[in-house]
Design a protein around this motif. Structure first.
Motif, PDB file in Angstrom:
ATOM      1  N   SER A 138       2.971   5.996  -2.958  1.00  0.00           N
ATOM      2  CA  SER A 138       4.191   6.704  -3.571  1.00  0.00           C
ATOM      3  C   SER A 138       4.024   6.803  -4.940  1.00  0.00           C
ATOM      4  N   SER A 139       3.284   5.934  -5.719  1.00  0.00           N
ATOM      5  CA  SER A 139       3.413   5.953  -7.095  1.00  0.00           C
ATOM      6  C   SER A 139       2.467   6.771  -7.631  1.00  0.00           C
ATOM      7  N   GLY A 140       1.360   7.707  -6.602  1.00  0.00           N
ATOM      8  CA  GLY A 140       0.492   8.671  -6.940  1.00  0.00           C
ATOM      9  C   GLY A 140      -1.043   7.870  -7.015  1.00  0.00           C
ATOM     10  N   ALA A 141      -1.075   6.719  -6.543  1.00  0.00           N
ATOM     11  CA  ALA A 141      -2.556   6.038  -6.657  1.00  0.00           C
ATOM     12  C   ALA A 141      -3.198   6.697  -5.480  1.00  0.00           C
ATOM     13  N   THR A 142      -4.781   6.779  -5.595  1.00  0.00           N
ATOM     14  CA  THR A 142      -5.482   7.543  -4.581  1.00  0.00           C
ATOM     15  C   THR A 142      -5.871   6.301  -3.398  1.00  0.00           C
ATOM     16  N   ILE A 143      -5.748   6.677  -2.346  1.00  0.00           N
ATOM     17  CA  ILE A 143      -6.220   5.996  -1.114  1.00  0.00           C
ATOM     18  C   ILE A 143      -7.717   6.473  -1.028  1.00  0.00           C
ATOM     19  N   LEU A 144      -8.711   5.684  -1.200  1.00  0.00           N
ATOM     20  CA  LEU A 144      -9.985   5.815  -1.173  1.00  0.00           C
ATOM     21  C   LEU A 144     -10.422   5.982   0.294  1.00  0.00           C
ATOM     22  N   THR A 145     -10.221   4.927   0.952  1.00  0.00           N
ATOM     23  CA  THR A 145     -10.274   4.601   2.576  1.00  0.00           C
ATOM     24  C   THR A 145      -9.077   4.002   3.040  1.00  0.00           C
ATOM     25  N   GLY A 146      -8.904   4.033   4.273  1.00  0.00           N
ATOM     26  CA  GLY A 146      -7.854   3.209   4.842  1.00  0.00           C
ATOM     27  C   GLY A 146      -6.406   3.649   4.407  1.00  0.00           C
ATOM     28  N   GLY A 147      -5.553   2.702   4.735  1.00  0.00           N
ATOM     29  CA  GLY A 147      -4.215   2.941   4.026  1.00  0.00           C
ATOM     30  C   GLY A 147      -3.170   3.347   5.239  1.00  0.00           C
ATOM     31  N   THR A 148      -3.617   3.711   6.279  1.00  0.00           N
ATOM     32  CA  THR A 148      -2.871   4.101   7.526  1.00  0.00           C
ATOM     33  C   THR A 148      -3.244   3.514   8.829  1.00  0.00           C
ATOM     34  N   PRO A 149      -2.474   2.396   9.072  1.00  0.00           N
ATOM     35  CA  PRO A 149      -2.560   1.685  10.435  1.00  0.00           C
ATOM     36  C   PRO A 149      -2.564   2.415  11.523  1.00  0.00           C
ATOM     37  N   GLU A 150      -3.221   2.119  12.691  1.00  0.00           N
ATOM     38  CA  GLU A 150      -3.134   3.176  14.025  1.00  0.00           C
ATOM     39  C   GLU A 150      -1.764   2.776  14.718  1.00  0.00           C
ATOM     40  N   ALA A 151      -1.021   3.699  14.894  1.00  0.00           N
ATOM     41  CA  ALA A 151       0.351   3.733  15.364  1.00  0.00           C
ATOM     42  C   ALA A 151       0.091   3.209  16.726  1.00  0.00           C
ATOM     43  N   ASP A 152       1.110   2.289  17.143  1.00  0.00           N
ATOM     44  CA  ASP A 152       1.238   1.619  18.403  1.00  0.00           C
ATOM     45  C   ASP A 152       0.019   0.796  18.991  1.00  0.00           C
ATOM     46  N   ALA A 153      -0.956   0.736  18.234  1.00  0.00           N
ATOM     47  CA  ALA A 153      -2.222  -0.226  18.526  1.00  0.00           C
ATOM     48  C   ALA A 153      -1.619  -1.643  18.678  1.00  0.00           C
ATOM     49  N   PRO A 154      -2.165  -2.502  19.626  1.00  0.00           N
ATOM     50  CA  PRO A 154      -1.924  -3.766  19.727  1.00  0.00           C
ATOM     51  C   PRO A 154      -2.573  -4.677  18.537  1.00  0.00           C
ATOM     52  N   GLY A 155      -1.947  -5.651  18.375  1.00  0.00           N
ATOM     53  CA  GLY A 155      -2.370  -6.516  17.319  1.00  0.00           C
ATOM     54  C   GLY A 155      -2.072  -6.065  15.759  1.00  0.00           C
ATOM     55  N   TYR A 156      -2.048  -7.084  14.709  1.00  0.00           N
ATOM     56  CA  TYR A 156      -1.693  -6.858  13.530  1.00  0.00           C
ATOM     57  C   TYR A 156      -3.034  -6.446  12.513  1.00  0.00           C
ATOM     58  N   PHE A 157      -3.476  -5.244  13.193  1.00  0.00           N
ATOM     59  CA  PHE A 157      -4.784  -4.570  12.420  1.00  0.00           C
ATOM     60  C   PHE A 157      -4.095  -3.995  11.327  1.00  0.00           C
ATOM     61  N   TYR A 158      -4.762  -3.993  10.019  1.00  0.00           N
ATOM     62  CA  TYR A 158      -4.254  -3.137   8.837  1.00  0.00           C
ATOM     63  C   TYR A 158      -5.892  -2.719   8.337  1.00  0.00           C
ATOM     64  N   PRO A 159      -5.978  -1.431   8.340  1.00  0.00           N
ATOM     65  CA  PRO A 159      -7.650  -0.896   8.025  1.00  0.00           C
ATOM     66  C   PRO A 159      -7.992  -1.352   6.532  1.00  0.00           C
ATOM     67  N   THR A 160      -9.043  -1.444   6.416  1.00  0.00           N
ATOM     68  CA  THR A 160      -9.753  -1.819   5.361  1.00  0.00           C
ATOM     69  C   THR A 160      -9.475  -0.621   4.053  1.00  0.00           C
ATOM     70  N   THR A 161      -8.877  -1.069   3.176  1.00  0.00           N
ATOM     71  CA  THR A 161      -8.181  -0.290   2.127  1.00  0.00           C
ATOM     72  C   THR A 161      -8.733  -0.335   0.804  1.00  0.00           C
ATOM     73  N   LEU A 162      -9.079   0.653   0.080  1.00  0.00           N
ATOM     74  CA  LEU A 162      -9.379   0.698  -1.369  1.00  0.00           C
ATOM     75  C   LEU A 162      -8.538   1.587  -2.095  1.00  0.00           C
ATOM     76  N   VAL A 163      -8.076   1.349  -3.309  1.00  0.00           N
ATOM     77  CA  VAL A 163      -6.986   2.087  -3.867  1.00  0.00           C
ATOM     78  C   VAL A 163      -7.771   2.352  -5.345  1.00  0.00           C
ATOM     79  N   VAL A 178       0.839  -1.173  -0.080  1.00  0.00           N
ATOM     80  CA  VAL A 178      -0.037  -0.003   0.104  1.00  0.00           C
ATOM     81  C   VAL A 178       0.955   1.076   0.070  1.00  0.00           C
ATOM     82  N   ALA A 179       1.931   1.305   0.632  1.00  0.00           N
ATOM     83  CA  ALA A 179       2.868   2.460   0.773  1.00  0.00           C
ATOM     84  C   ALA A 179       3.471   2.637  -0.615  1.00  0.00           C
TER      85      ALA A 179
END
Length: 468
Positions: free
Chosen positions: A336-361, A331-332
């Motif tokens: 950087s290539s210029g694609a549009t992140i419609l939603t998601g794309g930024t996981p919560e910093a220092d949050a417990p667990g391996y949660f990656y937000p639902t991301t549409l590009v 996703v990163a």
């Protein structure tokens, strides 16, 4: 006997075992007994010794035992689902933990109900020939961490039905789920018919080269599948390989975007995207592109993600940090290539667990790594196309072909497009659904061999022709 979560866990863990942590919280789930190659060899020997008496049972007896095993799984649904949720991360509800445990029972019953009878090939007065299906012996099964119980049953059920015994090596990420499943099966099945040995990758390598393993079934990466092919060559082992995906979906211009949005979403994000045959790259006609993107964002924003034991959640974490890092990196790179992140794309910093937000590009090039590489997580690239020929060329432009889908209001048009796609299964107006009577397998580097139904039973049998 009633099986509780606590009693189930006590049966399958050991004080000196490998720590298994909850990917949602980091909490210890239990200590899995990781075994050596010597222990695996002993399990294969026990399975080999048990196989003749298992094969000597009538087909009706084996069918009955599979049905009883399904009943035992049903009776243990809640503790099995809780363990699966804690270890794998998937929520209890939605198409997740309870769904997976239920699928195990349903698959056992369907396999018991499927017949693979011998048949007469020719009888013309001069030549009489029949084909029959005999047991192979011991079947080795190497399973993945994304659907650990269900895929193990996909391997175990047909093997047992046809008179084989089984030795299973589960993923080192999710061994407890498969050990628990085997424990429940063992309350019904004879000793040593199903054997589960947890451990590192050296156990899988041994299974693939073991002279007493007649058949190996593997679900996992293409790279590991290639290694299995090489190591199985000396023993000329039969193989069923369900390898990497990266399934394409093609949305034609005549769809109603709002009507298909939920099904599109779950085609991509079932099990938080951690499914071999999930929709992983979506091609949408320019005429409906913006509308499809908008409707998918609305579904994503209203679909709760969190710890699996919370009854409200239907999306969970990535199962392990390695997979989290793959998704985050892809996703990163898209950003950087210029694609549009419609939603998601930024996981919560220092949050417990391996949660990656639902991301549409969106607005992403077809050559971007998020499109060309299997992300195996909750990030979907959406690529615009102008012509059907362009969409088909992009769908066929990579070296794997497990599944694909075509979305259209016109079934005839959809089927015409589907026939042009290089994939083992092409769904129309849905994606990823499997059925115990419908064969499933890939093309290209997605592997070979079929599972499910009559073809799946044949794949774990030795065909014998009697001529005369």
């Amino acid at each position: 006997m009633t099986i509780t979560y606590a009693t189930l866990l006590s049966e399958i863990t050991t004080p000196d075992g490998r720590d298994i942590f909850d990917p949602a919280t980091g909490e210890l789930v239990g200590k899995a007994p990781f075994r050596s190659v010597e222990v695996l060899d002993a399990a294969v020997a026990r399975a080999k010794a048990a196989q003749p008496s298992w094969a000597a049972r009538t087909d009706e007896e084996r069918q009955s035992l599979l049905v009883r095993a399904a009943d035992a799984i049903d009776a243990a649904t809640e503790p099995l689902a809780e363990l699966l949720s804690r270890e794998q991360g998937k929520p209890l509800n939605g198409p997740n933990a309870r769904f997976e445990v239920g699928a195990c029972a349903n698959w056992l019953r369907a396999t018991a109900a499927t017949d693979l009878p011998g048949r007469t090939l020719i009888d013309d007065g001069e030549t009489h020939a029949e084909i029959h299906y005999r047991p192979l012996g011991v079947v080795g099964a190497i399973g993945p961490w994304n659907w650990p119980m269900m895929i193990s049953i996909w391997q175990i059920a047909p093997s047992l039905r046809m008179g084989n015994t089984v030795v299973v090596k589960p993923s080192e990420y999710t061994p407890l789920s498969v050990l628990a499943l085997a424990h429940v099966l063992g309350t019904v099945l004879p000793d040593d018919v199903v054997n589960v040995v947890a451990g590192e990758g050296d156990l899988g390598a041994r299974l693939s080269s073991h002279p007493d393993i007649a058949k190996l079934m593997f679900t996992g990466s293409t790279r590991t599948g290639q290694a299995i092919i090489k190591s199985s060559a000396e023993t000329v082992k039969r193989l069923t390989l369900e390898l990497g995906g990266n399934d394409a979906g093609i949305v034609l211009a005549d769809v109603d975007p709002k009507a298909i949005a939920q099904d599109l979403f779950w085609g991509a994000f079932i099990n938080t995207g951690q499914t071999c045959a999930a929709l992983k790259r979506l091609y949408v006609h320019a005429d409906v592109y913006e509308d499809v993107c908008r409707e998918l964002v609305e579904v994503a924003k209203t679909t709760p993600m969190g710890r699996g034991l919370d009854e409200d959640n239907v999306l969970g974490p990535l199962q392990n940090k390695a997979q989290f890092d793959i998704v985050a990196g892809l996703v990163a790179e898209a950003k950087s290539s210029g694609a549009t992140i419609l939603t998601g794309g930024t996981p919560e910093a220092d949050a417990p667990g391996y949660f990656y937000p639902t991301t549409l590009v969106s607005d992403i090039d077809n050559s971007n790594p998020l499109v060309t590489q299997e992300q195996f997580g909750p990030a979907l690239p959406i690529v615009r196309f102008e012509t059907v020929d362009e969409a088909v060329d992009m769908a066929n432009g990579i070296d794997v072909g497990l599944g694909a889908s075509v979305w259209s209001a016109d079934l005839d048009t959809a089927r015409t497009v589907a026939a042009r796609i290089q994939a083992g299964t092409v769904w129309i107006n849905s994606h990823g659904g499997v059925h115990p009577m419908i064969p499933f397998g890939g093309v290209k580097k997605s592997g070979y061999g079929l599972e499910f139904g009559i073809e799946g039973l044949a794949a774990v049998s030795a065909p014998q022709v009697i001529n005369g």
